[in-house]
Design a protein around this motif. Structure first.
Motif, PDB file in Angstrom:
ATOM      1  N   ARG A  68       0.820  -1.208   0.000  1.00  0.00           N
ATOM      2  CA  ARG A  68       0.000   0.000   0.000  1.00  0.00           C
ATOM      3  C   ARG A  68       0.860   1.267   0.000  1.00  0.00           C
ATOM      4  NH1 ARG A  68      -5.221  -0.198   1.814  1.00  0.00           N
ATOM      5  NH2 ARG A  68      -5.246   1.945   1.014  1.00  0.00           N
ATOM      6  N   ALA A  69       2.004   1.200   0.690  1.00  0.00           N
ATOM      7  CA  ALA A  69       2.870   2.380   0.769  1.00  0.00           C
ATOM      8  C   ALA A  69       4.278   1.964   1.148  1.00  0.00           C
ATOM      9  CB  ALA A  69       2.326   3.378   1.800  1.00  0.00           C
ATOM     10  N   THR A  70       5.226   2.796   0.783  1.00  0.00           N
ATOM     11  CA  THR A  70       6.603   2.660   1.271  1.00  0.00           C
ATOM     12  C   THR A  70       7.029   4.022   1.815  1.00  0.00           C
ATOM     13  OG1 THR A  70       7.456   3.072  -0.965  1.00  0.00           O
ATOM     14  CG2 THR A  70       7.287   0.781  -0.258  1.00  0.00           C
ATOM     15  N   VAL A  71       7.736   3.994   2.936  1.00  0.00           N
ATOM     16  CA  VAL A  71       8.229   5.218   3.571  1.00  0.00           C
ATOM     17  C   VAL A  71       9.740   5.107   3.686  1.00  0.00           C
ATOM     18  CG1 VAL A  71       8.156   6.684   5.611  1.00  0.00           C
ATOM     19  CG2 VAL A  71       6.077   5.492   4.858  1.00  0.00           C
ATOM     20  N   ARG A  72      10.437   5.931   2.919  1.00  0.00           N
ATOM     21  CA  ARG A  72      11.903   5.935   2.948  1.00  0.00           C
ATOM     22  C   ARG A  72      12.363   7.104   3.805  1.00  0.00           C
ATOM     23  NH1 ARG A  72      15.577   4.894  -2.376  1.00  0.00           N
ATOM     24  NH2 ARG A  72      14.353   2.979  -2.159  1.00  0.00           N
ATOM     25  N   VAL A 107       7.706   9.397   0.749  1.00  0.00           N
ATOM     26  CA  VAL A 107       6.558   8.501   0.912  1.00  0.00           C
ATOM     27  C   VAL A 107       5.987   8.192  -0.455  1.00  0.00           C
ATOM     28  CG1 VAL A 107       4.288   8.199   1.988  1.00  0.00           C
ATOM     29  CG2 VAL A 107       6.050   9.590   3.133  1.00  0.00           C
ATOM     30  N   THR A 108       5.820   6.909  -0.751  1.00  0.00           N
ATOM     31  CA  THR A 108       5.222   6.504  -2.020  1.00  0.00           C
ATOM     32  C   THR A 108       3.966   5.693  -1.736  1.00  0.00           C
ATOM     33  OG1 THR A 108       7.411   6.392  -3.061  1.00  0.00           O
ATOM     34  CG2 THR A 108       5.586   5.334  -4.222  1.00  0.00           C
ATOM     35  N   LEU A 109       2.843   6.171  -2.239  1.00  0.00           N
ATOM     36  CA  LEU A 109       1.591   5.436  -2.144  1.00  0.00           C
ATOM     37  C   LEU A 109       1.399   4.645  -3.425  1.00  0.00           C
ATOM     38  CD1 LEU A 109      -0.723   8.235  -0.679  1.00  0.00           C
ATOM     39  CD2 LEU A 109       0.820   6.682   0.531  1.00  0.00           C
ATOM     40  N   HIS A 110       0.998   3.388  -3.285  1.00  0.00           N
ATOM     41  CA  HIS A 110       0.847   2.499  -4.435  1.00  0.00           C
ATOM     42  C   HIS A 110      -0.629   2.222  -4.659  1.00  0.00           C
ATOM     43  CE1 HIS A 110       5.212   1.806  -4.307  1.00  0.00           C
ATOM     44  NE2 HIS A 110       5.053   1.768  -2.988  1.00  0.00           N
ATOM     45  N   GLY A 111      -1.081   2.451  -5.900  1.00  0.00           N
ATOM     46  CA  GLY A 111      -2.495   2.320  -6.200  1.00  0.00           C
ATOM     47  C   GLY A 111      -2.789   1.339  -7.311  1.00  0.00           C
ATOM     48  N   TYR A 168       1.994   7.559  -6.137  1.00  0.00           N
ATOM     49  CA  TYR A 168       1.866   8.954  -5.726  1.00  0.00           C
ATOM     50  C   TYR A 168       2.977   9.212  -4.717  1.00  0.00           C
ATOM     51  CZ  TYR A 168      -0.340  13.319  -4.169  1.00  0.00           C
ATOM     52  OH  TYR A 168      -0.608  14.636  -3.878  1.00  0.00           O
ATOM     53  N   ARG A 169       3.881  10.133  -5.056  1.00  0.00           N
ATOM     54  CA  ARG A 169       5.070  10.339  -4.237  1.00  0.00           C
ATOM     55  C   ARG A 169       5.008  11.683  -3.511  1.00  0.00           C
ATOM     56  NH1 ARG A 169       7.023   7.563  -8.867  1.00  0.00           N
ATOM     57  NH2 ARG A 169       7.921   5.538  -8.278  1.00  0.00           N
ATOM     58  N   ILE A 170       5.359  11.620  -2.218  1.00  0.00           N
ATOM     59  CA  ILE A 170       5.348  12.794  -1.346  1.00  0.00           C
ATOM     60  C   ILE A 170       6.727  12.931  -0.707  1.00  0.00           C
ATOM     61  CG2 ILE A 170       4.211  13.928   0.595  1.00  0.00           C
ATOM     62  CD1 ILE A 170       1.926  11.838   0.268  1.00  0.00           C
ATOM     63  N   ALA A 217      -6.830   6.543  -0.418  1.00  0.00           N
ATOM     64  CA  ALA A 217      -6.066   7.270   0.596  1.00  0.00           C
ATOM     65  C   ALA A 217      -6.591   8.694   0.726  1.00  0.00           C
ATOM     66  CB  ALA A 217      -4.586   7.284   0.236  1.00  0.00           C
ATOM     67  N   ARG A 218      -6.404   9.240   1.911  1.00  0.00           N
ATOM     68  CA  ARG A 218      -6.726  10.638   2.182  1.00  0.00           C
ATOM     69  C   ARG A 218      -5.586  11.250   2.986  1.00  0.00           C
ATOM     70  NH1 ARG A 218     -11.435   7.990   3.760  1.00  0.00           N
ATOM     71  NH2 ARG A 218     -13.229   8.272   2.345  1.00  0.00           N
ATOM     72  N   ILE A 219      -5.393  12.553   2.796  1.00  0.00           N
ATOM     73  CA  ILE A 219      -4.397  13.265   3.596  1.00  0.00           C
ATOM     74  C   ILE A 219      -5.119  14.313   4.429  1.00  0.00           C
ATOM     75  CG2 ILE A 219      -2.254  14.560   3.604  1.00  0.00           C
ATOM     76  CD1 ILE A 219      -1.653  13.534   0.828  1.00  0.00           C
TER      77      ILE A 219
END
Length: 442
Positions: free
Chosen positions: A15-19, A31-35, A41-43, A196-198
């Motif tokens: 669902r996500a990876t946090v580096r 932060v990468t969200l996988h859809g 979606y990269r933050i 996802a929501r922020i």
């Protein structure tokens, strides 16, 4: 024109990876969200390291180069949480590498909005305080004060001794894309295709809460009180406007001349310098510097990234007591239901620990104890550097124990200055010399 995001190569169950980068005492998280359909979606949240870090420019360039490589030179969202050097220095130090990064949107806290009246007042007070503190630091240097004083150390958070400042680093961020100034009252941002929501939890609009940085209700430390005391006691002296000296100029000896006279060399500038009280009256400067530092921390933009059906990723930046307390009043209407700040804490599975694990940046009853589903806590910290800066309790041992208890049997506590803890799940955390990458599955 918005640039297309490079597809994710992560397994469908991710669902996500946090580096989180391991570059020193500072924050930087990709932060990468996988859809659906391998969408990504990269933050990028912050990118900085404390002043005084060896080879800081090279370190931050290496970090930014890795961000570019991992994101294919593109992030959907760039977040700068607050104006402290250990969170934004990389945007200036790694300028050439940062220039290569395409950004679709920039988020800053409402406290950085130049058109917001309350933010204008806060920024004006901050600028005035910084000017007074710079004058105080120069005045103390004239009297032989050490460069590693508390005042000098705290000024470093604003990049005052660097070739660039926090303001210039933030300007580099602002220049990247259209800026949204975030407010906790804003509705959560829906990320279509990612489930996802922020949510924006802080900083609060209540200035009284912004000033509340100390957990003690009996002796709250407030920015305005520190500023008023400092103005009354030392501001006129350090600005050169002090005409209340105890002796007429006729009977005064210039400081530099006194140092050259044998009498003063023997009786005043001797080996027992601890007896001197020449700068003791400047204690108000330390008080103001600490208050300003905490106040800036408390303006941190705090984000809760909700992965629907999985949990919340909480990025608290350096939020302190008042910021945390405000989350209890946060509420939003989502799909016909009310979501509160407490709900988001209860669903938190990953917590980026506030302010490198310091004493007043993680609440107990209204914070960590609400995180009943917490799996992983990650602390960007360098204890050896903290000791050099005279912040020995960073990270705080009782907090480390509480985090370990909260994550027991579910994940664990990751410190960027320590190896991956024994028994950590290698499939869940990827560890290199440069970063920890936490994999959040479905």
């Amino acid at each position: 024109m918005k640039r297309a995001t490079v597809p994710s190569k992560a397994p469908a169950t991710t669902r996500a990876t946090v580096r989180t980068y391991r570059h020193g005492l500072g924050d930087c998280h990709l932060v990468t969200l996988h859809g659906k359909g391998q969408a990504a979606y990269r933050i990028l949240i912050d990118c900085g390291v404390i002043l005084g870090t060896p080879d800081a420019k090279a370190r931050m360039t290496k970090v930014m180069d890795d961000i570019n490589a991992e994101s294919h030179n593109h992030v959907d969202l760039l977040v700068a949480t607050h104006e402290h050097w250990d969170h934004v220095s990389g945007f200036a130090q790694a300028a050439e590498s940062f220039d290569k990064l395409a950004v679709d949107a920039v988020w800053l806290a409402w406290t950085e909005n130049p058109k917001d009246k309350a933010a204008q007042q806060l920024q004006g007070d901050k600028s005035q305080s910084l000017k007074l503190l710079q004058d105080a630091a120069l005045h103390m240097q004239r009297f032989g004060a050490e460069n590693d004083s508390l005042l000098a150390s705290l000024l470093e958070f604003h990049g005052m001794a660097a070739n660039a400042t926090t303001k210039s680093a933030l300007e580099a961020v602002r220049a990247k894309a259209a800026v949204r100034y975030c407010d906790p009252k804003d509705p959560p941002v829906e990320l279509a295709g990612f489930n996802a929501r922020i949510y924006v939890l802080g900083p609060p609009r209540d200035v009284a809460l912004l000033k509340r940085v100390d957990p003690s209700a009996k002796a709250p430390e407030t920015y305005k009180l520190a500023l008023d005391n400092f103005k009354a006691s030392v501001a006129s002296a350090v600005s050169g406007a002090d005409d209340g000296a105890p002796f007429s100029p006729l009977y005064q000896i210039p400081w530099d001349q006194a140092r050259q006279q044998p009498f003063f060399q023997e009786t005043y500038f001797g080996a027992e310098t601890w007896r001197l009280i020449d700068t003791d009256w400047m204690g108000g400067a330390d008080q103001l510097a600490l208050a300003l530092d905490n106040m800036t921390n408390n303006t941190s933009l705090v984000l809760a990234i909700e992965l629907e059906g999985r949990g919340v990723l909480l990025f608290a930046a350096d939020a302190q007591v008042g910021n945390w307390l405000s989350w209890g009043d946060c509420k939003w209407e989502v799909d016909g239901k009310t979501v509160t700040g407490g709900d988001l804490l209860a669903r938190t599975i990953l917590y980026k620990v506030g302010h490198h694990g310091s004493v007043n940046a993680t609440l107990k009853e209204k914070g960590l104890e609400l995180m009943t589903r917490l799996e992983t806590a990650v602390i960007p910290v360098d204890h050896d550097m903290a000791l050099k800066k005279r912040w020995g309790a960073m990270p705080l041992e009782p907090l480390l124990d509480a985090l370990a208890a909260a994550t027991a049997h579910r994940g664990g506590v990751l410190r960027t200055d320590k190896p991956l803890p024994p028994g950590s799940d290698g499939a869940r955390v990827i560890a290199t010399a440069d970063y920890f990458e936490i994999v959040v599955g479905s």
